[in-house]
Motif scaffolding. Structure first.
Motif, short mmCIF file in Angstrom:
data_model
loop_
_atom_site.label_atom_id
_atom_site.label_comp_id
_atom_site.label_asym_id
_atom_site.label_seq_id
_atom_site.Cartn_x
_atom_site.Cartn_y
_atom_site.Cartn_z
N CYS A 21 0.86 -1.18 0.00
CA CYS A 21 0.00 0.00 0.00
C CYS A 21 0.90 1.22 0.00
N TRP A 35 -4.83 -2.79 7.71
CA TRP A 35 -5.37 -3.61 6.62
C TRP A 35 -6.70 -4.20 7.08
N ARG A 44 -16.94 -5.72 6.45
CA ARG A 44 -15.50 -5.48 6.44
C ARG A 44 -14.95 -5.85 7.81
N TYR A 94 -8.25 -4.02 1.85
CA TYR A 94 -8.14 -2.57 1.83
C TYR A 94 -7.08 -2.11 2.82
N TRP A 116 -8.79 5.67 2.99
CA TRP A 116 -8.87 4.30 2.52
C TRP A 116 -8.39 4.18 1.08
N GLN A 118 -8.30 1.72 -2.55
CA GLN A 118 -9.37 1.19 -3.41
C GLN A 118 -9.57 -0.31 -3.27
N GLY A 119 -8.66 -1.01 -2.63
CA GLY A 119 -8.80 -2.44 -2.45
C GLY A 119 -8.10 -3.25 -3.52
#
Length: 126
Positions: A21, A35, A44, A94, A116, A118-119
């Motif tokens: 990330c 994470w 989530r 994410y 956050w 975008q995954g």
């Protein structure tokens, strides 16, 4: 803060992946990082978190001993090394960030994090 997650993919059970990330827009060393993951039809959930300096890390019980979170403050990047993957690890992963003062521990709740990515999809087949 902009977050860009990468490294997802499809692996067989028992395999490994390393998620990254990359961050920009804020001094990385001032960010607590986390994470999270979300599987289809599920909420989530927390996976792992790391403090600004990397001195404190947290893991969900479901990944403890298999996943390792780390950060490279020189590269403005946090990593999630995932070993011994299981089909139940299949989810969109994410990364999240929150500016903190040095004494604040990283959060294990999604509400702690303001920013956050975008995954990235992780699929583990049996």
């Amino acid at each position: 803060v902009q977050l860009q997650a990468s490294g997802g993919g499809s692996v067989q059970a028992g395999g490994s992946l390393r998620l990254s990330c990359a961050t920009s827009g804020r001094t990385f060393s001032r960010l607590a990082m986390g994470w999270f993951r979300q599987a289809p039809g599920k909420e989530r959930e927390f996976v792992s978190a790391i403090s600004r300096t990397g001195g404190t890390t947290y893991y969900a019980d479901s990944v403890k001993g298999r996943f390792t979170i780390s950060r490279d403050n020189a590269k403005n990047t946090v990593y999630l090394q995932m070993n011994s993957l299981k089909p139940e690890d299949t989810a969109i992963y994410y990364c999240a960030a929150e500016p903190t003062i040095n004494t604040v521990l990283p959060g294990t709740n999604a509400a702690f994090y303001r920013y956050w990515g975008q995954g990235t999809q992780v699929t583990v087949s049996s």
